[in-house]
Design an enzyme around this catalytic site. Structure first.
Site, short mmCIF file in Angstrom:
data_model
loop_
_atom_site.label_atom_id
_atom_site.label_comp_id
_atom_site.label_asym_id
_atom_site.label_seq_id
_atom_site.Cartn_x
_atom_site.Cartn_y
_atom_site.Cartn_z
N LEU A 19 0.81 -1.21 0.00
CA LEU A 19 0.00 0.00 0.00
C LEU A 19 0.85 1.26 0.00
CD1 LEU A 19 -2.77 -0.97 2.60
CD2 LEU A 19 -2.99 -0.89 0.10
N GLY A 47 8.40 6.49 6.58
CA GLY A 47 9.64 6.60 7.33
C GLY A 47 9.85 5.47 8.32
N ASP A 107 1.07 11.91 15.05
CA ASP A 107 1.37 11.89 13.62
C ASP A 107 0.11 12.19 12.81
OD1 ASP A 107 2.95 11.67 11.38
OD2 ASP A 107 2.90 9.48 11.30
#
Length: 379
Positions: free
Chosen positions: A24, A28, A142
């Site tokens: 997909l 990082g 995030d």
């Protein structure tokens, strides 16, 4: 990167129960795959963490601690985390709910700016999910346009999901900086708050307002079509988050025509001093209430798709159009920069997006390293 290059080709059976369907994406922290649970027949999303990160003992312990927390969180606006493991060969992975939908970034790429009611509804659903984890002493850390997904529930109404909860942090048990021992940031610098980047007084720790800042960046992008800061590299993003005020909506796109008050809500989320931000996810949501749709049915799958009001000039300036065609043909940073200088109000949104994309590409090309290109492709 193909699935084979990433190490897990389609058909690979992971841990005796997850059959890899395909790759997909690559980020990082590692690779993300679509997989099928061979016993349940259900699709799952699997993140396989980079071995180099798991070699860091501090990160390894954090992965285990935070994965356990993530499996205990359940909310309609949070992608469920089902499983995690570290295998004998060192492979580590986390299994999450597979969502059949599109990310905010993908939607914007395909459709342009979000209509205000849709942007508001998306943001308020994200805030509902953040409120759930914040009240339990957790942070996401995030929040980004890539980690907010748009899908539909069983009644075909819009359902927004925050994904990648696997990096959630328990603020009650740790005041660690958002890096590994090797200095790898735990998040996307394009969206990280000043305090997440280290701008904290001694003895202070992160709290839920860091996620609100990141969501403010996402909302800014949804409404204007461009980020509040333009940078060539992650390091420059970091500097701007720490030192530079975000652009006003007028500076981002002079053609924007949004109701009075919405910009103040967004800019408050982006305050560098967290004491001046919205104090909580609920307070942020309350500030957005006047700008929402009358009913969530407005975003039902079966209804007409929401469209952005057109702000382009009815009669495009022929000279501006000719200059725009020349800029697109040249496709260089200088050509887009010169066009914006000469025609600041002509195709402003398109020009800004083209300039931002060219800056990112030129920055990656200048460094010409695997890391630089990886950052460019993830942006």
């Amino acid at each position: 990167m193909s699935a084979t290059q990433a190490g897990l080709a389609p058909g690979t059976l992971l841990d005796g129960k997850y059959e890899i369907v395909g790759l997909l994406g690559v980020g990082g922290m590692g690779e993300v795959y679509k997989a099928r649970h061979v016993h349940l027949g259900a699709f799952r999303c699997i993140k396989v963490v980079k071995p180099s990160l798991m070699a860091d003992e501090a990160y390894r312990q954090r992965f285990l601690r935070e994965a356990r927390m993530a499996t205990q969180i359940h909310h309609p606006n949070l992608a469920a985390v089902h499983d995690f493991s570290i295998l004998p060969d060192g492979t580590s992975y986390m299994v999450a709910e597979f969502i059949d939908g599109t990310t905010v970034r993908q939607w914007e790429t395909a459709n342009g700016r979000f209509p205000l009611p849709l942007a508001t509804e998306v943001t308020m659903q994200v805030l509902a999910g953040l409120d759930h984890i914040h009240r339990r002493g957790l942070l996401h850390r995030d929040v980004s346009a890539d980690n907010v997904m748009l899908s539909f529930d069983a009644d075909d109404h819009l359902l927004v999901k925050i994904i990648d909860l696997g990096v959630a942090k328990d603020v009650r048990k740790s005041n660690e900086a958002d890096t590994t021992q090797a200095g790898v940031f735990m998040g996307n610098p394009k969206y990280m708050s000043p305090e997440q980047l280290g701008e904290l007084e001694e003895g202070e720790s992160l709290d839920g307002r860091t996620d609100l800042y990141s969501l403010g960046v996402v909302l800014y992008e949804m409404l204007t079509g461009v980020p509040p800061f333009v940078a060539r590299t992650p390091n420059i993003y970091i500097v701007k988050h720490l030192t530079e005020a975000p652009r006003t909506f007028q500076e981002a796109d002079p053609t924007l025509d949004l109701p009075a008050g919405i910009e103040a809500v967004v800019q408050r989320a982006l305050e560098k001093d967290r004491t001046r931000r919205h104090p909580s996810a609920r307070a942020f949501a309350e500030s957005l209430t006047p700008f929402g749709a009358k009913s969530p049915v407005a975003f039902a799958r079966t209804g007409a798709p929401p469209t952005e009001e057109k702000h382009e000039e009815t009669h495009l300036d022929p000279e501006g159009e000719k200059a725009w065609e020349a800029a697109v043909t040249a496709d260089t940073y200088a050509s887009y920069r010169d066009f914006r200088t000469r025609f600041p109000k002509h195709r402003a949104g398109e020009a800004e997006r083209a300039l931002t994309e060219r800056l990112a590409f030129d920055g990656a090309a200048a460094f010409d390293t695997e890391e630089a290109w990886s950052v460019y492709l993830e942006a």
